[in-house]
Design an enzyme around this catalytic site. Structure first.
Site, short mmCIF file in Angstrom:
data_model
loop_
_atom_site.label_atom_id
_atom_site.label_comp_id
_atom_site.label_asym_id
_atom_site.label_seq_id
_atom_site.Cartn_x
_atom_site.Cartn_y
_atom_site.Cartn_z
N ASP A 1 -26.24 -27.38 8.44
CA ASP A 1 -27.79 -27.01 9.91
C ASP A 1 -27.18 -26.74 10.94
OD1 ASP A 1 -29.84 -26.83 11.25
OD2 ASP A 1 -30.81 -28.32 10.00
N THR B 1 -34.50 -23.76 12.04
CA THR B 1 -33.65 -23.41 10.19
C THR B 1 -34.96 -23.52 9.71
OG1 THR B 1 -32.75 -26.19 11.74
CG2 THR B 1 -34.31 -26.60 10.16
N ASN C 1 -40.25 -22.75 12.58
CA ASN C 1 -40.51 -23.97 12.01
C ASN C 1 -41.81 -24.94 12.20
OD1 ASN C 1 -37.88 -24.90 11.25
ND2 ASN C 1 -37.29 -25.95 13.60
N ASP D 1 -37.01 -32.41 5.81
CA ASP D 1 -37.93 -32.29 5.18
C ASP D 1 -38.06 -30.49 4.98
OD1 ASP D 1 -39.51 -31.29 7.06
OD2 ASP D 1 -40.76 -33.28 7.95
N HIS E 1 -28.22 -21.55 11.33
CA HIS E 1 -28.85 -20.88 12.72
C HIS E 1 -27.04 -21.27 12.57
CE1 HIS E 1 -29.68 -24.11 14.09
NE2 HIS E 1 -30.67 -24.79 13.12
ZN LIG Z 1 -31.61 -27.27 15.75
#
Ligand SMILES: [Zn+2]
Length: 545
Positions: A37, A78, A99, A161, A358
């Site tokens: 991430d 994300t 998100n 999650d 990203h």
């Molecule tokens: Zn972030």
């Protein structure tokens, strides 16, 4: 018995003898998709001198490297990132546009993986009210389930999650994520009614308590961190309820601090330390052992998303010793994990791909000018006020994710409103222009940027105008430290794409490839159908000699 009956019996016997079920065609025993991430492409090389030989370097030196892999849409967040890697398409098809977003039909905010009809399994909290129901395409994992008549074992895991749920798709054997309220891995009743015993047993090991009882010091001597700035920069945000932003961090002490009624716990602090990644690595080993993954000829699929890199990036910013240390420790964890896989299953039997959801914009306070902090609240207040003066009405319903949602009302002169928003936006510091999302013929940006924005929206979920910022500008909420992502610019779109293991040759290329190409390429390696919404192309260089 008549001759033709004898012949047909013989034919059936012959066919049965020679029948090779599709699952016995040559395939890897296990596929592992890894998302790091917030990992920018340049982090592969920025920290090169301090990486060990068995983590990132093993993938780079033996696998296939795409040096110019980019996201093909904005905003780069994300949820959309994980969805795009595994569906092989963009938010305009898979529907995960952010998100969290404002739903203009239901007139409420929704979370990309939130599901009011689902219930938490494994905890008393609400953090398991989740499912993939907003994801409008199947994923690679779904297609492997279908290709094997659900005989493949498929599981998604992450601290976040959405990092577990979106990759695993609609019909996995399980998806597990971390509950910040108690430090346990949980799931939802979308997947199962009761947590498997092996997940409960893993939770009972209380590794999180062990990790958070230590002092976080740098893995290497501090003078080895010369790729980062000195460890006392104001752009590094301290842990909540503390004022110090330098090593060492006494995690046990920080975990018990209380200030203004806000209480720290080891469980909510873990994600921004490198030990969130270590916990996930340990959990991955447990998943593979408990579910016997990779133990037969039917390929299994584990998706794992390392989230601590993102939490640390948001808190400390790139250029910080903390972020570098999180990467060095992740590299060590990956090395240990790959050794475990090699011993248990053999790395040559496993197909691994690694990417990121990203990148990250350079810390704005460090490099500006150019760049800076966009005053989103001031933008919204002033725009609403001036539009009301102009039209006599409230014409803006919502502004979120840099998108403006207009009130739908027959009495509004939309041409007048849109022209005003455009002229207002151009004059606002850090904003570049407001782009109409239902008419891209008017987009005057570089064509690539117009395409990125077009690929990132979906009618019924997106707004009416997109506020494009100048390069290097981030939200004012990062004035307190750290950095973020989400823009159309290459620091946010350029991420690693690495393939390694089963039948992957060693090599690299500098062609422009897109994230949506990963899933079609893995489908081609496995010789299975592509995800239902896939728009990406097979990365041919991986197959050419
Ligand atoms: Zn972030």
């Amino acid at each position: 018995m008549k001759l033709h009956s004898i012949l047909s019996l013989l034919f059936i016997a012959f066919c049965t003898f020679n029948y090779q079920p599709p699952s016995t065609q040559e395939q890897p025993k296990l596929i592992i998709g890894i998302v790091v991430d917030q990992m920018r492409y340049d982090y592969l090389y920025k920290y090169w001198d301090d990486y060990g030989d068995k983590g990132f370097k093993r993938l780079l030196q033996e696998g296939y490297v795409l040096h110019d892999g980019h996201y093909q849409y904005a905003p780069t967040f994300t949820g959309p990132g994980h969805a795009s890697i595994y569906t092989g398409t963009s938010p305009n098809v898979h529907g995960i546009i952010a998100n969290d977003w404002y739903d203009p039909i239901a007139k409420e905010y929704v979370n990309c993986a939130g599901d009011n009809d689902a219930n938490t399994v494994g905890s008393e909290s609400y953090n398991g009210k989740m499912s993939p129901h907003r994801l409008l395409s199947t994923t690679l994992v779904d297609q492997l389930e279908l290709a094997t008549n659900h005989r493949a074992k498929t599981i998604g895991i992450s601290i976040k999650d959405r990092g577990a749920i979106l990759p695993a798709g609609h019909h996995p054997d399980g998806a597990y994520w971390y509950d910040k309220t108690n430090g346990r891995f949980i799931t939802s009743d979308y997947y199962c009614e009761k947590l498997p015993d092996w997940v409960s047993e893993f939770n009972e090991r209380r590794l999180v308590d062990e990790y958070m009882a230590q002092t976080w010091n740098t893995l290497l001597p501090l003078d080895r961190y010369d790729e980062s700035l000195p460890d006392d920069k104001p752009f590094e945000r301290p842990f909540i309820n503390t004022a110090d932003n330098t090593f060492p961090y006494d995690l046990e002490k920080i975990s018990t601090l209380v200030r203004f009624g806000i209480k720290n716990t080891p469980y909510n602090l873990l994600p921004a330390t490198p030990f969130g990644n270590t916990l996930l690595k340990e959990f991955a080993k447990t998943v593979i052992d408990a579910e016997d993954m990779g133990s037969d000829q039917i390929p299994d699929f584990l998706t794992m998303s390392f989230s601590s890199t993102d939490y640390a990036g948001h808190q400390f910013g790139n250029f910080s010793v903390e972020v570098q240390d999180v990467y060095l420790r992740l590299d060590k964890d990956l090395g240990e994990f790959f050794d475990y896989l090699d011993q248990k299953i053999g790395l040559k039997n496993i197909l691994i791909f690694l990417s990121a959801d990203h990148g990250a914009t350079d810390v704005a306070g460090l490099v500006s000018p150019p760049g800076g902090y966009f005053r989103a609240n001031g933008f919204e207040t002033a725009l609403k006020h001036q539009l009301k003066e102009l039209t006599g009405k409230d014409v803006i319903e919502n502004i979120s994710n840099q998108q403006i949602y207009l009130v739908k009302n027959d009495n509004i002169d939309y041409n007048q409103v849109i022209e005003f928003i455009k002229s207002f936006t151009i004059k606002f510091p850090g904003a570049k222009e407001a782009i109409e999302l239902n008419d891209f013929s008017k987009c005057i940006e570089d064509q690539r940027i117009c395409d990125l924005i077009r690929n990132g929206i979906m009618p019924g979920r997106s707004g009416d105008l997109y506020v494009q910022l100048q390069p290097g500008w981030v939200s004012e909420s990062y004035l307190k430290g750290g950095t973020t992502h989400g823009s159309t610019y290459p620091q946010d779109t350029h991420v690693p794409i690495l393939f390694y293991g089963w039948h992957v040759k060693h090599g690299d290329n500098y062609h422009r490839n897109y994230i949506r190409d990963i899933a079609p390429t893995v489908s081609a390696i496995l010789k299975i159908s592509r995800p239902s919404g896939a728009t990406g192309l097979v990365i041919e260089d991986l197959f050419n000699n």
